[in-house]
Design an enzyme around this catalytic site. Structure first.
Site, PDB file in Angstrom:
ATOM      1  N   ASN A   9     -27.409  43.736 -57.381  1.00  0.00           N
ATOM      2  CA  ASN A   9     -26.797  45.061 -57.524  1.00  0.00           C
ATOM      3  C   ASN A   9     -27.934  46.073 -57.408  1.00  0.00           C
ATOM      4  OD1 ASN A   9     -25.598  47.423 -58.308  1.00  0.00           O
ATOM      5  ND2 ASN A   9     -25.083  46.754 -60.395  1.00  0.00           N
ATOM      6  N   TRP A  10     -27.994  46.715 -56.267  1.00  0.00           N
ATOM      7  CA  TRP A  10     -29.139  47.593 -56.002  1.00  0.00           C
ATOM      8  C   TRP A  10     -28.999  48.964 -56.662  1.00  0.00           C
ATOM      9  CZ3 TRP A  10     -30.044  46.353 -50.039  1.00  0.00           C
ATOM     10  CH2 TRP A  10     -30.465  45.024 -49.941  1.00  0.00           C
ATOM     11  N   LYS A  11     -27.842  49.204 -57.266  1.00  0.00           N
ATOM     12  CA  LYS A  11     -27.580  50.467 -57.991  1.00  0.00           C
ATOM     13  C   LYS A  11     -27.966  51.667 -57.109  1.00  0.00           C
ATOM     14  CE  LYS A  11     -27.902  48.008 -62.347  1.00  0.00           C
ATOM     15  NZ  LYS A  11     -28.254  48.001 -63.766  1.00  0.00           N
ATOM     16  N   HIS A  97     -18.569  48.062 -64.102  1.00  0.00           N
ATOM     17  CA  HIS A  97     -19.944  47.940 -64.592  1.00  0.00           C
ATOM     18  C   HIS A  97     -20.112  48.880 -65.785  1.00  0.00           C
ATOM     19  CE1 HIS A  97     -24.290  48.073 -64.802  1.00  0.00           C
ATOM     20  NE2 HIS A  97     -24.321  46.993 -64.048  1.00  0.00           N
ATOM     21  N   GLU A  99     -22.333  50.827 -66.576  1.00  0.00           N
ATOM     22  CA  GLU A  99     -22.813  52.172 -66.226  1.00  0.00           C
ATOM     23  C   GLU A  99     -21.656  53.048 -65.761  1.00  0.00           C
ATOM     24  OE1 GLU A  99     -25.916  50.788 -63.627  1.00  0.00           O
ATOM     25  OE2 GLU A  99     -26.996  49.998 -65.364  1.00  0.00           O
ATOM     26  N   GLU A 169     -22.218  40.897 -68.825  1.00  0.00           N
ATOM     27  CA  GLU A 169     -23.456  41.677 -68.857  1.00  0.00           C
ATOM     28  C   GLU A 169     -23.554  42.410 -70.195  1.00  0.00           C
ATOM     29  OE1 GLU A 169     -24.959  42.626 -64.583  1.00  0.00           O
ATOM     30  OE2 GLU A 169     -23.736  44.274 -65.294  1.00  0.00           O
ATOM     31  N   GLY A 175     -31.526  46.212 -67.828  1.00  0.00           N
ATOM     32  CA  GLY A 175     -32.684  47.057 -67.544  1.00  0.00           C
ATOM     33  C   GLY A 175     -33.658  47.185 -68.698  1.00  0.00           C
ATOM     34  N   SER A 214     -31.324  41.706 -67.241  1.00  0.00           N
ATOM     35  CA  SER A 214     -32.742  41.320 -67.253  1.00  0.00           C
ATOM     36  C   SER A 214     -32.976  39.893 -66.760  1.00  0.00           C
ATOM     37  CB  SER A 214     -33.353  41.522 -68.652  1.00  0.00           C
ATOM     38  OG  SER A 214     -33.337  42.899 -68.996  1.00  0.00           O
ATOM     39  N   GLY A 235     -30.080  43.147 -61.316  1.00  0.00           N
ATOM     40  CA  GLY A 235     -30.406  44.542 -61.019  1.00  0.00           C
ATOM     41  C   GLY A 235     -31.841  44.666 -60.536  1.00  0.00           C
ATOM     42  N   GLY A 236     -32.739  45.018 -61.451  1.00  0.00           N
ATOM     43  CA  GLY A 236     -34.136  45.306 -61.098  1.00  0.00           C
ATOM     44  C   GLY A 236     -34.802  44.259 -60.224  1.00  0.00           C
TER      45      GLY A 236
END
Ligand code: 13P
Length: 270
Positions: A9-11, A97, A99, A169, A175, A214, A235-236
């Site tokens: 997920n490149w956000k 999600h 967010e 999640e 993150g 993470s 993510g990251g």
């Protein structure tokens, strides 16, 4: 038998050059790797570019989107319809999600409607569920997860989960570098599966449940060796082709072994 799914997920990250580098990098790293489905969800602006680039690479990398509107068309300024995502080659759509739930006030009901809309449009929803830090400390993790899941089951029925993906999640792990332990994650995954099994053992057995929060090359194998963790939503670490590829390869190796050893019984709590 379930197949692991590792998705990046490149956000809200990247630009044309970064997208191109990432896709080419992932292709080089993952060419020839079998036994895992690999997907990426770039920002929606870059879906078309990603689709074109993916058609030129060797590896099978599946295209996903990070969000979608509930409506198929109409006067909804600024929104993007499931049909449009489908036309642009999207297979997976991340729904709910944390967010989106937090910054855009998306309710369980809205997320459930989006889930239905994505399915009706011929794509696969990835339903994100998970608790906040406060909810975790209050011991409400399972209550929150099952409430978010039940919102979908209520309007769609349990069979709607067939062929879809759930991503557990925990918000406090996203993150932060403070990942859930593999044992705790397994416990929640198993409980989610058992909750579904009350209504349909068949659906529970087949639904893919990813862990997200993470996930890094260093901790990925610990998750994938758990019987109820079927991959990761990353993510990251997905913004680096090498890191993402290591995670995907670990899923391919670990799950091959684990699925052949464990039979689902809805009680894989270890
Ligand atoms: P991180 O891997 O950066 O914690 O993000 C997880 C996530 O939100 C994936 O959807």
């Amino acid at each position: 038998m379930r197949r692991p799914l590792v998705m990046g997920n490149w956000k809200l990250n990247g630009n044309k050059a970064v997208i191109e580098d990432l896709i080419k990098g992932i292709d080089i790293e993952l060419n020839g790797v079998e036994g895992v489905d690999i997907a990426i969800a770039p920002p929606v602006m870059f879906l078309d570019l990603a689709k074109q680039l993916l058609s030129q690479v060797q590896s099978k990398i599946i295209l996903g989107a990070q969000n979608v509107d509930v409506n198929l068309n109409g006067s909804f300024t600024g929104d993007i319809s499931p049909r449009m995502l489908k036309e642009f080659g999207t297979t997976y759509v991340i729904i709910g999600h944390s967010e989106r739930r937090e910054y855009h006030a998306e309710s369980d009901e809205l997320v459930a409607k989006k889930f239905a809309s994505v399915k009706e449009s011929g794509m696969v929803p990835i339903l994100c569920i998970g608790e906040s830090n406060a909810q975790n400390e209050a011991g409400e993790t399972l209550e929150v997860c099952t409430r978010q899941l039940d919102a979908v089951i209520k309007i769609q029925g349990v069979d709607a989960l067939n062929g879809t993906v759930i991503a557990y999640e925990p918000i406090w792990a996203i993150g932060t570098g403070k990942a859930a332990t593999s044992k705790n994650a397994q416990y929640i995954h198993s409980a989610i599966r058992a909750h579904i099994a009350v209504q349909s053992e068949e659906v529970a057995k087949n639904v893919i449940i990813q862990y997200g929060g993470s996930v890094k090359p260093e901790n990925a194998a610990a998750y994938f060796t758990q019987p109820d963790i079927d991959g990761a939503l990353v993510g990251g670490a997905a913004l680096n082709a090498k890191s993402f590829a290591v995670i995907a390869k670990k899923a391919a190796t670990a799950k091959d072994l684990i699925y052949s050893r464990t039979q689902f019984i809805g009680k894989n709590i270890i």
